[in-house]
Motif scaffolding. Structure first.
Motif, PDB file in Angstrom:
ATOM      1  N   THR A  85       0.862  -1.182   0.000  1.00  0.00           N
ATOM      2  CA  THR A  85       0.000   0.000   0.000  1.00  0.00           C
ATOM      3  C   THR A  85       0.897   1.229   0.000  1.00  0.00           C
ATOM      4  O   THR A  85       1.474   1.612   1.014  1.00  0.00           O
ATOM      5  CB  THR A  85      -0.927   0.005   1.229  1.00  0.00           C
ATOM      6  N   ARG A  86       1.040   1.814  -1.168  1.00  0.00           N
ATOM      7  CA  ARG A  86       1.986   2.910  -1.383  1.00  0.00           C
ATOM      8  C   ARG A  86       1.758   4.077  -0.428  1.00  0.00           C
ATOM      9  O   ARG A  86       2.700   4.699   0.065  1.00  0.00           O
ATOM     10  CB  ARG A  86       1.877   3.364  -2.842  1.00  0.00           C
ATOM     11  N   ASN A 113       1.025   4.135   2.562  1.00  0.00           N
ATOM     12  CA  ASN A 113       1.502   3.881   3.924  1.00  0.00           C
ATOM     13  C   ASN A 113       2.944   3.387   3.976  1.00  0.00           C
ATOM     14  O   ASN A 113       3.452   3.084   5.055  1.00  0.00           O
ATOM     15  CB  ASN A 113       0.599   2.851   4.607  1.00  0.00           C
TER      16      ASN A 113
END
Length: 143
Positions: free
Chosen positions: A107-108, A110
């Motif tokens: 998840t980019r 995060n």
């Protein structure tokens, strides 16, 4: 220079901290020099959280787990978060001992963790969720 068993040995003078992750420079995307990778090894032996407090800003680029402690059981997983914000989904450790499982996605939003932030690896399921979780990152001065 020193002579050892008729071979010349050069003694390098390396300053303290010149080879650790804090000495690595950040590089812009498409830089021909590239970046040095930082690998975090996080053993998970029980259900619960293992926290690693960041000493430099990082961007996580890959995560995988190597199963330890025998075969897993149904519902056994590990996951990586930026404190509580998910970086990976649950990675199943319901696999044979020594098998490698990789995250399907990062998840980019995060994946960047600032200095003082928490890289958290969570083991869930039965007591057989044991694994060594490897988190591959690059230094990220933009955090």
């Amino acid at each position: 220079m020193t002579l050892v068993n008729e071979s010349l040995v050069l003694e390098a003078q390396i300053q303290t901290n010149n080879l650790d992750a804090q000495a690595f420079s950040s590089r812009a995307d498409l830089n021909v020099v590239g970046r040095q990778a930082i690998l975090f090894r996080v053993p998970v032996t029980v259900v619960g959280d293992t926290n690693v407090i960041m000493q430099q800003p990082i961007r996580i680029i890959d995560v995988w787990a190597v199963k330890t402690g025998g075969a897993g059981a149904g519902g056994d997983t590990v996951a990586v978060t930026n404190t509580a914000a998910a970086i990976t989904g649950a990675i199943s450790t319901n696999i044979a001992d020594t098998t490698i499982a990789r995250t399907a996605a990062i998840t980019r939003a995060n994946a960047d963790i600032a200095v003082g932030g928490t890289l958290r690896v969570t083991g869930a399921g039965a007591a057989t969720c044991a694994a060594i979780v490897y988190v591959l990152a690059v230094r990220n001065s933009g955090v």
